[in-house]
Design a protein around this motif. Sequence first.
Motif: not given
Length: 143
Positions: A6, A12, A14-15, A45, A51, A53, A55, A77, A87
């Motif tokens: 993390s 982040v 995402d999706h 996922s 997916k 991602i 970061k 995020n 979010k």
Amino acid sequence: MLTITSIKNGIVIDHIHAGLGIRMFYQLGLDKADYSVALIMNAASTHMGRKDIIKIENNVDFDVTMLALIDPNVTVNVIEDEHIVRKVKPELPERVEDIIKCKNPRCITSVEKYIPQVFTLVNRELGQYRCQYCDEIYTVGKD
């Protein structure tokens, strides 16, 4: 198995549909970043199958609506002290300038490079934009 830890503070994304993460990575200029960035591609996922991602270990400022033009299902995020504090689900903008390029070879923007590429949203559900000059239709995530 690959393990990505993390982040303490940052963002982040995402999706992201598998394969579109690299496009976002370059569109955001993350290849030139002087801070830690992780691009995870084809992660498993339960909802999407696979997916991507991204970061970012930094609070960078960027236009999240631009991300929706690449993948309308993306989630951004904001992370502080390893917790999600906000979010953001970007929405497609009504008007886009110099992000989408018209693919019509007869469009004035293909010949005259000084003219801005301007598109207006015509169908939010399908993610369709129309070129202001030649009426060419661009579909988000497909073109």
